[in-house]
Design an enzyme around this catalytic site. Structure first.
Site, PDB file in Angstrom:
ATOM      1  CG  HIS A 416      -3.763   0.049  -4.411  1.00  0.00           C
ATOM      2  ND1 HIS A 416      -5.065  -0.238  -4.791  1.00  0.00           N
ATOM      3  CD2 HIS A 416      -3.748   1.361  -4.027  1.00  0.00           C
ATOM      4  CE1 HIS A 416      -5.813   0.837  -4.632  1.00  0.00           C
ATOM      5  NE2 HIS A 416      -5.035   1.824  -4.175  1.00  0.00           N
ATOM      6  CB  CYS A 440      -3.949   4.934  -4.709  1.00  0.00           C
ATOM      7  SG  CYS A 440      -3.448   5.021  -2.979  1.00  0.00           S
TER       8      CYS A 440
END
Length: 465
Positions: A416, A440
């Site tokens: 992301h 992430c």
């Protein structure tokens, strides 16, 4: 002869003639009376198992419509199955019965069918049939069930076991008769049929044995990414049975073991894998991750067995018997994928073997609770403008808004944009200790839109250190 003697002889002849005439008249009157009587009444007759001898049409119709079910030694007449019959239909039977020559003493059985309404049929099938089946089960509970002869496969050799006779009723045949009668009969009366055992020397068993012998010669070919693997029935089916109705039951242990061995050899999910990196070196990606495929072993065994039993289905392709992602891909993941190098904090995207995207990134830690997991993964789905929620190291909750979100694990690790990160941390391993993510892959906001546009849900993602 004297005149007096002649007169006596004449008077005797006259009396004899009168007697004969009287007898003939009596017989005629009797015949006329009998004919008149049975013109309106049944000679000795049973209709649908109900005696109607000497009854008029009206009386017979009433008796038929009021009669209750009964059970005889030869048939089961189903209680409450009777539907009303019309006088017109009974009258037709009277005309037929009384038009027959003879049968003055012997009782004649006659069948009366009628139009059964849809609602009556429904009642018979949904209410009476279950009770009828239960009645057969009750009868069979105290009777001996016949056992058919069967063909036995033991250690690869065929033999035939003897059957055993019995007295149990043939439920399937009787139920089929019930269903047929439910459509047309005024009353359902099913003949009792005793189930007969199939004998060892019967043509049926002889054919079953021949079919099993042929089955053992059958082969099934399994195509595994262009390589053919042949399964011969006799190699994997050593024990089993074949029943008189042609059904097979096999011990599939050997077949399962063979398929399990193929899974060990070919499955990729959960295994480490060789991968050629952007730099050109070949590495071993650690085991783990969501990407990869495995053989659906139970399904494959079932279809191979089906192939043995049905010669028209002899060629199978393994691609129809795998679960997961990536079957048949070269370089483990194919030519379109995303590559994340945790050592250099760099990310690459390839489409059809060509590099179309490259950017520095920030990851989670290498160890500990916030580490970014290594392995082969895939983009589970793609989502725009969402909020990522989780827990910080101090126990507080974070809510991070992102424009692009592509998760690769069920635990919430994904790719992301990260607007909160300083631009200088991307690709700089010295900042990982202080600016790491919760696991992430953080992409620069200016780059993430491009990566999102060139990727797709289901695309493999290779993460390594």
């Amino acid at each position: 002869m004297t005149r007096e003697a002649k007169q006596r002889k004449h008077r005797g002849s006259h009396r004899w003639l009168i007697a004969v005439v009287t007898c003939l008249i009596a017989l005629g009157v009797g015949s006329l009376g009998y004919a008149s009587y049975y013109h309106q009444r049944f000679k000795p007759t049973q209709i649908n198992g109900v005696t109607v001898t000497n009854l008029t049409v009206a009386q017979a119709t009433k008796k038929l419509n009021q009669s209750t079910g009964s059970q005889s030694s030869k048939a089961i007449t189903v209680a409450k199955s009777r539907v009303k019959v019309s006088q017109a239909s009974v009258a037709k039977l009277l005309t037929k019965r009384n038009g027959e020559a003879g049968h003055m003493v012997d009782t004649v059985s006659m069948k009366l069918t009628t139009q059964v309404s849809a609602s009556a049929q429904q009642y018979r099938l949904t209410t009476l049939l279950p009770a009828f089946e239960k009645q057969i089960d009750t009868i069979n509970a105290i009777r001996k069930t016949p056992i058919d002869a069967k063909v036995v496969l033991k250690n690869g050799q065929l033999s035939v076991t003897q059957g055993q006779s019995g007295t149990a009723l043939d439920k399937a045949t009787m139920v089929a008769d019930f269903k047929q009668q439910a459509k047309t009969e005024a009353v359902i009366s099913v003949n009792k049929v005793t189930k007969q055992a199939v004998k060892a020397d019967s043509k049926t068993i002889s054919q079953v044995k021949a079919n099993l012998q042929k089955l053992l010669t059958q082969t099934v070919t399994l195509n595994v990414s262009g390589t053919n693997i042949t399964f011969k029935a006799s190699d994997y089916l050593k024990n089993g049975t074949a029943t008189a109705d042609g059904k097979y039951q096999f011990d599939t242990t050997l077949l399962k073991q063979k398929v399990a061995a193929l899974a060990t050899k070919y499955d990729t999910k959960g295994k480490s894998a060789k991968f050629k990196t952007h730099s050109g070196s070949t590495i071993t990606v650690p085991a783990g991750g969501t990407w990869g495929w495995s053989i659906a072993q139970t399904k494959l065994v079932k279809y191979i067995l089906y192939g043995f039993e049905h010669p028209s289905s002899q060629t199978l392709n393994l691609k129809h018997f795998v679960t997961g992602t990536g079957y048949g891909k070269t370089n483990t993941v194919g030519d379109t994928y995303i590559e994340v190098n945790l050592k250099t904090l760099h990310e690459y995207a390839y489409v059809n073997g060509k590099l179309v995207f490259s950017t520095p990134v920030m990851s989670g830690t290498i160890t500990g609770g916030n580490k970014t997991p290594q392995g082969l993964y895939y983009i589970m789905y793609k989502q725009r403008n969402t909020t990522l929620t989780g827990q910080n190291d101090n126990g507080s909750t974070y809510n991070s808004k992102v424009k692009y979100w592509m998760p690769i694990t069920n635990s919430g690790v994904g790719l992301h944009d990260s607007s909160w990160q300083p631009s200088y941390v991307y690709g700089n391993t010295s900042y990982r200790a202080d600016y790491h993510s919760h696991g992430c892959i953080n992409n620069p906001p200016s780059k993430m839109g491009k990566l999102y546009s060139v990727s797709y849900a289901g695309e493999p993602v290779v993460v390594y250190y």
